[in-house]
Design a protein around this motif. Structure first.
Motif, PDB file in Angstrom:
ATOM      1  N   GLU A 106       9.800   4.360  16.740  1.00 55.95           N
ATOM      2  CA  GLU A 106       9.841   5.767  17.142  1.00 55.95           C
ATOM      3  C   GLU A 106       8.455   6.390  17.257  1.00 55.95           C
ATOM      4  OE1 GLU A 106      11.449  10.019  15.239  1.00 55.95           O
ATOM      5  OE2 GLU A 106      11.533   8.151  14.097  1.00 55.95           O
ATOM      6  N   ALA A 107       7.594   6.115  16.300  1.00 51.84           N
ATOM      7  CA  ALA A 107       6.286   6.772  16.265  1.00 51.84           C
ATOM      8  C   ALA A 107       5.404   6.371  17.436  1.00 51.84           C
ATOM      9  CB  ALA A 107       5.573   6.457  14.956  1.00 51.84           C
ATOM     10  N   GLN A 108       5.602   5.181  17.960  1.00 50.42           N
ATOM     11  CA  GLN A 108       4.720   4.686  19.021  1.00 50.42           C
ATOM     12  C   GLN A 108       4.840   5.514  20.293  1.00 50.42           C
ATOM     13  OE1 GLN A 108       5.391   0.646  20.505  1.00 50.42           O
ATOM     14  NE2 GLN A 108       3.184   0.307  20.443  1.00 50.42           N
ATOM     15  N   THR A 109       6.033   5.974  20.601  1.00 53.62           N
ATOM     16  CA  THR A 109       6.225   6.741  21.838  1.00 53.62           C
ATOM     17  C   THR A 109       5.955   8.225  21.653  1.00 53.62           C
ATOM     18  OG1 THR A 109       8.596   6.924  21.338  1.00 53.62           O
ATOM     19  CG2 THR A 109       7.894   5.109  22.753  1.00 53.62           C
ATOM     20  N   GLU A 110       6.118   8.733  20.426  1.00 51.14           N
ATOM     21  CA  GLU A 110       5.982  10.174  20.210  1.00 51.14           C
ATOM     22  C   GLU A 110       4.673  10.562  19.531  1.00 51.14           C
ATOM     23  OE1 GLU A 110       9.464  12.095  18.567  1.00 51.14           O
ATOM     24  OE2 GLU A 110      10.703  10.372  19.094  1.00 51.14           O
ATOM     25  N   LEU A 111       4.371   9.933  18.404  1.00 50.70           N
ATOM     26  CA  LEU A 111       3.230  10.354  17.587  1.00 50.70           C
ATOM     27  C   LEU A 111       1.920   9.706  18.000  1.00 50.70           C
ATOM     28  CD1 LEU A 111       2.085  11.857  15.115  1.00 50.70           C
ATOM     29  CD2 LEU A 111       2.846   9.907  13.706  1.00 50.70           C
ATOM     30  N   PHE A 112       1.936   8.417  18.307  1.00 52.17           N
ATOM     31  CA  PHE A 112       0.691   7.698  18.564  1.00 52.17           C
ATOM     32  C   PHE A 112      -0.129   8.316  19.704  1.00 52.17           C
ATOM     33  CE2 PHE A 112       1.861   3.284  16.644  1.00 52.17           C
ATOM     34  CZ  PHE A 112       2.186   3.911  15.442  1.00 52.17           C
ATOM     35  N   PRO A 113       0.486   8.667  20.838  1.00 56.35           N
ATOM     36  CA  PRO A 113      -0.327   9.249  21.921  1.00 56.35           C
ATOM     37  C   PRO A 113      -1.010  10.556  21.510  1.00 56.35           C
ATOM     38  CG  PRO A 113       1.808   8.528  22.742  1.00 56.35           C
ATOM     39  CD  PRO A 113       1.887   8.468  21.255  1.00 56.35           C
ATOM     40  N   GLN A 118      -5.988  13.535  19.845  1.00 60.38           N
ATOM     41  CA  GLN A 118      -6.666  14.409  18.897  1.00 60.38           C
ATOM     42  C   GLN A 118      -7.668  13.667  18.007  1.00 60.38           C
ATOM     43  OE1 GLN A 118      -6.501  17.588  18.859  1.00 60.38           O
ATOM     44  NE2 GLN A 118      -4.732  17.973  20.176  1.00 60.38           N
ATOM     45  N   ASN A 119      -7.788  12.352  18.202  1.00 61.74           N
ATOM     46  CA  ASN A 119      -8.672  11.528  17.373  1.00 61.74           C
ATOM     47  C   ASN A 119      -8.308  11.646  15.893  1.00 61.74           C
ATOM     48  OD1 ASN A 119     -10.774   9.664  17.034  1.00 61.74           O
ATOM     49  ND2 ASN A 119     -12.259  11.275  16.599  1.00 61.74           N
ATOM     50  N   THR A 120      -7.012  11.624  15.609  1.00 61.27           N
ATOM     51  CA  THR A 120      -6.500  11.718  14.246  1.00 61.27           C
ATOM     52  C   THR A 120      -6.193  10.320  13.717  1.00 61.27           C
ATOM     53  OG1 THR A 120      -5.494  13.865  14.717  1.00 61.27           O
ATOM     54  CG2 THR A 120      -4.677  12.689  12.782  1.00 61.27           C
ATOM     55  N   GLY A 121      -6.670  10.030  12.515  1.00 60.52           N
ATOM     56  CA  GLY A 121      -6.389   8.736  11.914  1.00 60.52           C
ATOM     57  C   GLY A 121      -4.931   8.622  11.507  1.00 60.52           C
ATOM     58  N   LEU A 122      -4.355   7.443  11.673  1.00 67.85           N
ATOM     59  CA  LEU A 122      -2.954   7.227  11.313  1.00 67.85           C
ATOM     60  C   LEU A 122      -2.835   6.182  10.210  1.00 67.85           C
ATOM     61  CD1 LEU A 122      -0.906   7.187  14.657  1.00 67.85           C
ATOM     62  CD2 LEU A 122      -0.928   8.939  12.870  1.00 67.85           C
ATOM     63  N   LEU A 123      -2.137   6.562   9.150  1.00 69.35           N
ATOM     64  CA  LEU A 123      -1.732   5.634   8.107  1.00 69.35           C
ATOM     65  C   LEU A 123      -0.265   5.303   8.329  1.00 69.35           C
ATOM     66  CD1 LEU A 123      -3.303   7.377   4.976  1.00 69.35           C
ATOM     67  CD2 LEU A 123      -4.255   5.495   6.305  1.00 69.35           C
ATOM     68  N   LEU A 124       0.086   4.053   8.112  1.00 68.09           N
ATOM     69  CA  LEU A 124       1.440   3.602   8.408  1.00 68.09           C
ATOM     70  C   LEU A 124       2.091   3.041   7.151  1.00 68.09           C
ATOM     71  CD1 LEU A 124       3.391   3.141  10.851  1.00 68.09           C
ATOM     72  CD2 LEU A 124       2.475   0.823  10.950  1.00 68.09           C
ATOM     73  N   GLY A 125       3.157   3.689   6.730  1.00 62.51           N
ATOM     74  CA  GLY A 125       3.964   3.150   5.647  1.00 62.51           C
ATOM     75  C   GLY A 125       5.207   2.487   6.225  1.00 62.51           C
ATOM     76  N   GLY A 126       5.739   1.490   5.534  1.00 61.47           N
ATOM     77  CA  GLY A 126       6.982   0.881   5.988  1.00 61.47           C
ATOM     78  C   GLY A 126       6.819  -0.246   6.973  1.00 61.47           C
ATOM     79  N   ILE A 184       3.423  -7.461   9.298  1.00 59.64           N
ATOM     80  CA  ILE A 184       2.138  -6.786   9.069  1.00 59.64           C
ATOM     81  C   ILE A 184       1.256  -6.883  10.308  1.00 59.64           C
ATOM     82  CG2 ILE A 184      -0.029  -6.951   7.770  1.00 59.64           C
ATOM     83  CD1 ILE A 184       1.666  -7.621   5.294  1.00 59.64           C
ATOM     84  N   ARG A 185       1.207  -8.038  10.916  1.00 61.09           N
ATOM     85  CA  ARG A 185       0.397  -8.206  12.131  1.00 61.09           C
ATOM     86  C   ARG A 185       0.907  -7.297  13.248  1.00 61.09           C
ATOM     87  NH1 ARG A 185       0.185 -14.090  14.000  1.00 61.09           N
ATOM     88  NH2 ARG A 185      -1.437 -13.265  15.382  1.00 61.09           N
ATOM     89  N   PHE A 186       2.237  -7.161  13.350  1.00 58.72           N
ATOM     90  CA  PHE A 186       2.791  -6.276  14.373  1.00 58.72           C
ATOM     91  C   PHE A 186       2.363  -4.836  14.130  1.00 58.72           C
ATOM     92  CE2 PHE A 186       6.029  -3.233  15.702  1.00 58.72           C
ATOM     93  CZ  PHE A 186       6.121  -3.524  17.050  1.00 58.72           C
ATOM     94  N   SER A 187       2.460  -4.386  12.900  1.00 57.09           N
ATOM     95  CA  SER A 187       2.120  -2.998  12.598  1.00 57.09           C
ATOM     96  C   SER A 187       0.655  -2.691  12.846  1.00 57.09           C
ATOM     97  CB  SER A 187       2.470  -2.688  11.136  1.00 57.09           C
ATOM     98  OG  SER A 187       3.868  -2.733  10.945  1.00 57.09           O
ATOM     99  N   ALA A 192      -3.754   2.555  17.574  1.00 60.07           N
ATOM    100  CA  ALA A 192      -3.641   3.891  16.988  1.00 60.07           C
ATOM    101  C   ALA A 192      -3.547   3.829  15.468  1.00 60.07           C
ATOM    102  CB  ALA A 192      -2.411   4.615  17.545  1.00 60.07           C
ATOM    103  N   VAL A 193      -3.118   2.697  14.932  1.00 60.87           N
ATOM    104  CA  VAL A 193      -2.922   2.547  13.488  1.00 60.87           C
ATOM    105  C   VAL A 193      -4.241   2.194  12.823  1.00 60.87           C
ATOM    106  CG1 VAL A 193      -1.743   1.237  11.687  1.00 60.87           C
ATOM    107  CG2 VAL A 193      -0.525   1.834  13.792  1.00 60.87           C
ATOM    108  N   GLY A 194      -4.647   3.013  11.868  1.00 56.31           N
ATOM    109  CA  GLY A 194      -5.892   2.750  11.160  1.00 56.31           C
ATOM    110  C   GLY A 194      -5.704   1.848   9.960  1.00 56.31           C
ATOM    111  N   SER A 195      -4.603   2.028   9.235  1.00 64.62           N
ATOM    112  CA  SER A 195      -4.355   1.246   8.038  1.00 64.62           C
ATOM    113  C   SER A 195      -2.874   1.299   7.721  1.00 64.62           C
ATOM    114  CB  SER A 195      -5.168   1.804   6.857  1.00 64.62           C
ATOM    115  OG  SER A 195      -5.023   0.983   5.709  1.00 64.62           O
ATOM    116  N   ILE A 196      -2.400   0.324   6.936  1.00 64.87           N
ATOM    117  CA  ILE A 196      -1.002   0.338   6.518  1.00 64.87           C
ATOM    118  C   ILE A 196      -0.923   0.400   4.997  1.00 64.87           C
ATOM    119  CG2 ILE A 196      -0.230  -0.934   8.553  1.00 64.87           C
ATOM    120  CD1 ILE A 196       0.069  -3.398   6.817  1.00 64.87           C
ATOM    121  N   LEU A 197       0.183   0.937   4.523  1.00 62.90           N
ATOM    122  CA  LEU A 197       0.477   0.983   3.094  1.00 62.90           C
ATOM    123  C   LEU A 197       1.646   0.053   2.825  1.00 62.90           C
ATOM    124  CD1 LEU A 197       0.427   4.846   2.476  1.00 62.90           C
ATOM    125  CD2 LEU A 197      -1.474   3.239   2.306  1.00 62.90           C
TER     126      LEU A 197
END
Length: 226
Positions: A106-113, A118-126, A184-187, A192-197
């Protein structure tokens, strides 16, 4: 709070809590200070308006940033609310969870763009989807009320996602470790993803996850196959 209510610290509390946390952590600064789960303040744009008007909360966080106690400030929450938050350009970082993995994107189509714009860093949980992509399906599903919110696809589309997780495990030759590595490699494949939790409680989990993140991102053809 013990009564199940929402903890809403005021500006003075934020200013005082952070130095105490730094002392407890034995460090001079934290990398990221987040306002957690902003959907608790409302839906959509209303949630963002609430946190921006709450007595200078964001201003207080920026002051801590200027003082060198915090490197970046941000918010966490559901994709809809995060989209509105990122559009304000008030936050350096956004944390999204259970919204981009091998089962849900879901996030890839809505949030990532919006984050890229906005040059906002993204942390990814899950990335491992609470364990659905870690070979823990049999443990999780009888307890799904404890692991997934009712708005999460894993809660209301359980059978479909469990079946897909089983197919993915089969694709990785029935090896849960290989499935976790692939997840993990997919995420990390989307720039757009800076780091994962990822939750880890054994040293071998830390070593396994670090080894997976050291591998190159999946190629477009590998992603298409998956």
């Amino acid at each position: 709070p013990g009564d199940g209510g929402t903890f809403e610290p005021d500006v003075d509390q934020i200013i005082s809590i952070v130095p105490q946390s730094l002392k407890d952590l034995q460090t001079d600064y934290v990398d990221i200070l987040l306002i957690h789960s902003i959907e608790q303040y409302g839906a959509g744009a209303a949630a963002v308006e609430k946190i921006l008007e709450r007595g200078g909360l964001v201003d207080a966080m920026r002051q801590l940033q200027r003082d060198g106690r915090v490197r970046f400030i941000g918010v966490s929450g559901h994709v809809n609310e995060l989209c509105h938050a990122v559009r304000t350009a008030e936050f350096d970082v956004a944390l999204t969870y259970n919204s981009f993995n091998l089962l849900v994107q879901e996030a890839q189509t809505e949030l990532f763009p919006i984050a890229r714009e906005q040059n906002t860093g993204l942390l990814l949980g899950g990335a491992l989807y609470q364990g659905l992509l870690a070979g823990l399906t049999d443990f999780l599903m009888p307890r799904k009320d404890s692991f997934f919110e009712k708005s999460d696809p894993a809660f209301y589309r359980t059978d479909q996602l469990v079946a897909r997780a089983a197919r993915l495990l089969e694709f990785f030759d029935g090896d849960p470790r290989s499935l976790r590595q692939g997840a993990i490699r997919f995420s990390l494949s989307d720039p757009a993803v800076g780091s994962i939790l990822s939750a880890m409680y054994l040293a071998e989990h830390v070593q396994e996850n670090c080894a997976a993140s050291d591998l190159p991102p999946l190629t477009p053809s590998e992603i298409e196959t998956l």
